[in-house]
Design a protein around this motif. Sequence first.
Motif, PDB file in Angstrom:
ATOM      1  N   THR A 127       0.662  -0.947  -0.151  1.00 24.82           N
ATOM      2  CA  THR A 127       0.141   0.088   0.235  1.00 24.82           C
ATOM      3  C   THR A 127       0.912   1.296   0.466  1.00 24.82           C
ATOM      4  O   THR A 127       0.503   1.935   0.015  1.00 24.82           O
ATOM      5  N   SER A 128       2.000   1.294   0.352  1.00 29.68           N
ATOM      6  CA  SER A 128       2.926   2.284   0.521  1.00 29.68           C
ATOM      7  C   SER A 128       4.653   2.006  -0.084  1.00 29.68           C
ATOM      8  O   SER A 128       4.523   0.393   1.010  1.00 29.68           O
ATOM      9  N   VAL A 129       5.494   2.612   0.030  1.00 29.51           N
ATOM     10  CA  VAL A 129       7.162   2.196   0.224  1.00 29.51           C
ATOM     11  C   VAL A 129       7.544   3.424   0.155  1.00 29.51           C
ATOM     12  O   VAL A 129       7.083   4.961  -0.366  1.00 29.51           O
ATOM     13  N   GLU A 130       8.213   3.096   1.208  1.00 27.64           N
ATOM     14  CA  GLU A 130       9.048   4.717   1.351  1.00 27.64           C
ATOM     15  C   GLU A 130      10.463   4.685   1.698  1.00 27.64           C
ATOM     16  O   GLU A 130      11.129   3.100   2.396  1.00 27.64           O
ATOM     17  N   SER A 131      11.104   5.276   1.527  1.00 26.38           N
ATOM     18  CA  SER A 131      12.815   5.105   1.299  1.00 26.38           C
ATOM     19  C   SER A 131      12.444   4.948   2.646  1.00 26.38           C
ATOM     20  O   SER A 131      13.048   6.300   3.143  1.00 26.38           O
ATOM     21  N   THR A 132      14.424   4.851   2.922  1.00 22.38           N
ATOM     22  CA  THR A 132      15.077   5.049   3.937  1.00 22.38           C
ATOM     23  C   THR A 132      16.530   5.127   3.712  1.00 22.38           C
ATOM     24  O   THR A 132      16.810   5.236   5.152  1.00 22.38           O
ATOM     25  N   GLY A 133      16.880   4.781   2.865  1.00 26.16           N
ATOM     26  CA  GLY A 133      18.584   4.878   2.899  1.00 26.16           C
ATOM     27  C   GLY A 133      18.846   5.108   0.859  1.00 26.16           C
ATOM     28  O   GLY A 133      17.767   4.882  -0.298  1.00 26.16           O
ATOM     29  N   PRO A 134      20.035   4.637   0.661  1.00 25.48           N
ATOM     30  CA  PRO A 134      19.982   4.829  -0.780  1.00 25.48           C
ATOM     31  C   PRO A 134      19.905   3.551  -1.402  1.00 25.48           C
ATOM     32  O   PRO A 134      19.738   3.703  -2.445  1.00 25.48           O
ATOM     33  N   ASN A 135      19.403   2.687  -0.903  1.00 29.11           N
ATOM     34  CA  ASN A 135      19.283   1.203  -1.156  1.00 29.11           C
ATOM     35  C   ASN A 135      18.200   0.321  -0.530  1.00 29.11           C
ATOM     36  O   ASN A 135      18.127  -0.936  -0.222  1.00 29.11           O
ATOM     37  N   THR A 136      17.499   1.148   0.334  1.00 29.50           N
ATOM     38  CA  THR A 136      16.674   0.337   1.229  1.00 29.50           C
ATOM     39  C   THR A 136      15.377   1.429   1.563  1.00 29.50           C
ATOM     40  O   THR A 136      15.072   2.543   0.774  1.00 29.50           O
ATOM     41  N   ALA A 137      14.082   0.715   1.950  1.00 27.57           N
ATOM     42  CA  ALA A 137      13.266   1.592   1.767  1.00 27.57           C
ATOM     43  C   ALA A 137      12.149   0.255   2.977  1.00 27.57           C
ATOM     44  O   ALA A 137      12.916  -0.486   3.276  1.00 27.57           O
ATOM     45  N   ARG A 138      10.625   1.004   3.020  1.00 26.04           N
ATOM     46  CA  ARG A 138      10.034   0.418   4.601  1.00 26.04           C
ATOM     47  C   ARG A 138       9.228   0.106   3.271  1.00 26.04           C
ATOM     48  O   ARG A 138       8.353   0.876   2.753  1.00 26.04           O
ATOM     49  N   VAL A 139       8.854  -1.223   3.392  1.00 29.12           N
ATOM     50  CA  VAL A 139       7.183  -1.463   2.558  1.00 29.12           C
ATOM     51  C   VAL A 139       5.833  -1.923   3.011  1.00 29.12           C
ATOM     52  O   VAL A 139       6.063  -2.420   3.872  1.00 29.12           O
ATOM     53  N   THR A 140       5.153  -1.190   3.290  1.00 26.28           N
ATOM     54  CA  THR A 140       3.673  -1.608   3.593  1.00 26.28           C
ATOM     55  C   THR A 140       2.603  -1.970   2.909  1.00 26.28           C
ATOM     56  O   THR A 140       2.115  -1.586   1.873  1.00 26.28           O
ATOM     57  N   GLY A 141       1.841  -2.781   3.681  1.00 25.31           N
ATOM     58  CA  GLY A 141       0.904  -3.505   2.641  1.00 25.31           C
ATOM     59  C   GLY A 141       0.429  -4.523   3.446  1.00 25.31           C
ATOM     60  O   GLY A 141      -0.187  -4.647   4.608  1.00 25.31           O
ATOM     61  N   ASP A 142      -0.499  -5.236   3.418  1.00 25.60           N
ATOM     62  CA  ASP A 142      -1.691  -5.749   3.805  1.00 25.60           C
ATOM     63  C   ASP A 142      -1.377  -7.343   3.566  1.00 25.60           C
ATOM     64  O   ASP A 142      -1.328  -8.060   1.637  1.00 25.60           O
ATOM     65  N   LEU A 143      -1.004  -8.274   4.265  1.00 24.58           N
ATOM     66  CA  LEU A 143      -1.478  -9.405   4.937  1.00 24.58           C
ATOM     67  C   LEU A 143      -1.902  -9.981   5.086  1.00 24.58           C
ATOM     68  O   LEU A 143      -3.002 -10.192   6.084  1.00 24.58           O
ATOM     69  N   THR A 144      -2.734 -11.109   4.100  1.00 23.76           N
ATOM     70  CA  THR A 144      -3.531 -12.137   4.163  1.00 23.76           C
ATOM     71  C   THR A 144      -3.178 -13.627   4.518  1.00 23.76           C
ATOM     72  O   THR A 144      -2.614 -14.082   3.708  1.00 23.76           O
TER      73      THR A 144
END
Length: 234
Positions: A127-144
């Motif tokens: 549902t969203s992707v947030e950059s946390t560094g040059p090569n990293t990100a925080r990926v939030t989503g729905d897990l069923t």
Amino acid sequence: MRVWIAASAALALVACSQPAETPGTPAPEAQLPVNAPSGDYALDPNHSTVTVSVRRFGISNYTLRFNTVSGTLHFNAEAPAQSSVEATVDVTSLDTPYSGERDFDAELQNSSWLDSAAFPQATFRSTSVESTGPNTARVTGDLTLHGVTQPVTLDATYNGSHSPHPVGMQISSIGFTATGEIQRSQFGVDEMMPSSPDAQDGSGDRVTITIEALFSKPIEGVPTPDRPTAEPVN
């Protein structure tokens, strides 16, 4: 001569006033190049893995793997945070290292654990992707999972990309590693739960998920080679 002496003294004073570098300070991480174009990519099931581990009786982390995974990545090379991902895990492909006479894989798939007959798939949709560094990100989503949907956040690392593949395949490829943690009780998977959060009398509530994902897509306008490459699978 006095001018040179004064200038030398000033330079020495400036040099001595500079803070010393802290030993062991790591250099800033360099941003990896993006060598693959934007577009829709498919998960390569032969080079991707999903493993989970849980603390068993407080003394070891038991790890198992799901062998059948599919998914898609909508990749935005110019603005990676606008990318999105979907993945489906076949729960019936659960694979443990147990080698005894019991069919431990089947036991974990039964109704008291994952109930794969009623819930044969687990899915994740970002549902969203947030950059946390040059090569990293925080990926939030729905897990069923197990018929229950909960928000989950994964820490993703971009490992690199190719277009074309180094061994000659006319495909664009992108690789990621993602890790996260869920509480299985929130999904109704509560078999053999510890009697308390600190107790060592069951299998832990917290489950660590590790994903190694390779996505690829054909390069448009390039013919497929007549002879397949000898690149191995895992």
